[in-house]
Design a protein around this motif. Structure first.
Motif, PDB file in Angstrom:
ATOM      1  N   LEU A 132       0.862  -1.195  -0.092  1.00 16.52           N
ATOM      2  CA  LEU A 132      -0.011  -0.033   0.083  1.00 16.52           C
ATOM      3  C   LEU A 132       0.998   1.335   0.046  1.00 16.52           C
ATOM      4  O   LEU A 132       0.541   2.219  -0.575  1.00 16.52           O
ATOM      5  CB  LEU A 132      -0.988   0.077   1.151  1.00 16.52           C
ATOM      6  CG  LEU A 132      -1.802   1.106   1.470  1.00 16.52           C
ATOM      7  CD1 LEU A 132      -2.932   1.347   0.195  1.00 16.52           C
ATOM      8  CD2 LEU A 132      -2.471   1.227   2.667  1.00 16.52           C
ATOM      9  N   TRP A 177      -8.614  -1.603   0.564  1.00 17.86           N
ATOM     10  CA  TRP A 177      -7.646  -1.669  -0.258  1.00 17.86           C
ATOM     11  C   TRP A 177      -6.995  -3.223   0.362  1.00 17.86           C
ATOM     12  O   TRP A 177      -6.504  -4.018  -0.210  1.00 17.86           O
ATOM     13  CB  TRP A 177      -6.572  -0.759  -0.720  1.00 17.86           C
ATOM     14  CG  TRP A 177      -5.639  -0.938  -1.457  1.00 17.86           C
ATOM     15  CD1 TRP A 177      -5.781  -0.685  -2.880  1.00 17.86           C
ATOM     16  CD2 TRP A 177      -4.203  -1.615  -1.455  1.00 17.86           C
ATOM     17  NE1 TRP A 177      -4.268  -0.985  -3.565  1.00 17.86           N
ATOM     18  CE2 TRP A 177      -3.531  -1.617  -2.647  1.00 17.86           C
ATOM     19  CE3 TRP A 177      -3.679  -2.065  -0.245  1.00 17.86           C
ATOM     20  CZ2 TRP A 177      -2.388  -2.140  -2.555  1.00 17.86           C
ATOM     21  CZ3 TRP A 177      -2.431  -2.720  -0.338  1.00 17.86           C
ATOM     22  CH2 TRP A 177      -1.642  -2.809  -1.676  1.00 17.86           C
ATOM     23  N   ARG A 180      -9.073  -6.402   0.225  1.00 18.62           N
ATOM     24  CA  ARG A 180      -8.810  -6.963  -0.998  1.00 18.62           C
ATOM     25  C   ARG A 180      -7.331  -7.617  -1.158  1.00 18.62           C
ATOM     26  O   ARG A 180      -7.476  -8.656  -1.613  1.00 18.62           O
ATOM     27  CB  ARG A 180      -8.875  -5.822  -2.145  1.00 18.62           C
ATOM     28  CG  ARG A 180      -8.946  -6.581  -3.506  1.00 18.62           C
ATOM     29  CD  ARG A 180      -8.960  -5.799  -4.677  1.00 18.62           C
ATOM     30  NE  ARG A 180      -7.532  -5.307  -4.650  1.00 18.62           N
ATOM     31  CZ  ARG A 180      -7.084  -4.016  -4.945  1.00 18.62           C
ATOM     32  NH1 ARG A 180      -7.772  -3.187  -5.392  1.00 18.62           N
ATOM     33  NH2 ARG A 180      -5.807  -3.562  -4.973  1.00 18.62           N
ATOM     34  N   GLU A 181      -6.374  -7.199  -0.661  1.00 26.31           N
ATOM     35  CA  GLU A 181      -5.083  -7.512  -0.661  1.00 26.31           C
ATOM     36  C   GLU A 181      -5.115  -8.914   0.231  1.00 26.31           C
ATOM     37  O   GLU A 181      -4.289  -9.902  -0.154  1.00 26.31           O
ATOM     38  CB  GLU A 181      -4.118  -6.554  -0.200  1.00 26.31           C
ATOM     39  CG  GLU A 181      -3.648  -5.536  -1.296  1.00 26.31           C
ATOM     40  CD  GLU A 181      -2.908  -6.300  -2.537  1.00 26.31           C
ATOM     41  OE1 GLU A 181      -1.925  -7.003  -2.341  1.00 26.31           O
ATOM     42  OE2 GLU A 181      -3.590  -5.982  -3.611  1.00 26.31           O
TER      43      GLU A 181
END
Length: 183
Positions: A132, A177, A180-181
């Motif tokens: 990220l 984010w 999802r990762e």
């Protein structure tokens, strides 16, 4: 200018008395940060919040080679980052072969299928935060302050110098984010 900021400025010049005054001045805040982080650790974790505070403090002061602290908030943000690194290092060290690798303790009376440990989750989260940070460094800093530093959204926004509404948007984005990762 706050008392802590004045102490930090004197400590930067190498004033030994200021360095000795710094820990008592910031201890309560650092202890609060460590306790907040340690609550999310596994129950059998051997590191106590006090030890985490002391180790983070030593890393910050020991590596203070020309580092300039802009105030107590900046120092606490750096301390939160140091605590995150200490916990990640411990999680990674626990995965080393000489410490059992990825093996879990097994109760011979009741044998369960091995599941992912909190250390594995911590390492996966840290790796995801690093990814990220490559794309969205400001979102990664916000996550570190919230998750590892125990900062409220308002405090994290203040520490990063951004409006609360911007912090709310970045926090929502970063959470999505990371989910999802990690999925």
């Amino acid at each position: 200018m706050s008392e802590v900021t004045q102490i930090l400025q004197r400590a930067e010049t190498g004033d030994q008395r200021a360095i000795e005054q710094l820990l008592p001045a910031v201890y309560d805040e650092l202890r609060r940060l460590a306790a907040a982080k340690m609550q999310s650790e596994r129950a059998d974790h051997t590191l106590q919040p006090t030890e985490l505070v002391h180790e983070a403090y030593l890393r910050l002061i020991g590596s203070n080679n020309g580092r300039h602290w802009e105030g107590s908030r900046h120092f606490c943000c750096a301390a939160a980052e140091a605590m995150r690194r200490i916990l990640i290092d411990r999680a990674r060290n626990g995965k080393r072969l000489k410490r059992g690798g990825d093996r879990l303790p097994v109760n011979l009376d009741v044998i369960d299928v091995a599941v992912e440990t909190p250390d594995q989750e911590m390492i996966a989260l840290d790796d995801a935060i690093d990814r990220l940070a490559q794309q969205f460094p400001d979102c990664a800093e916000l996550v570190k302050l919230r998750f590892f530093g125990g900062f409220s959204l308002l405090d994290a926004a203040s520490a990063l110098g951004i409006p609360q509404r911007t912090a709310e948007r970045k926090w929502a984005f970063a959470r999505a984010w990371l989910c999802r990762e990690l999925a």
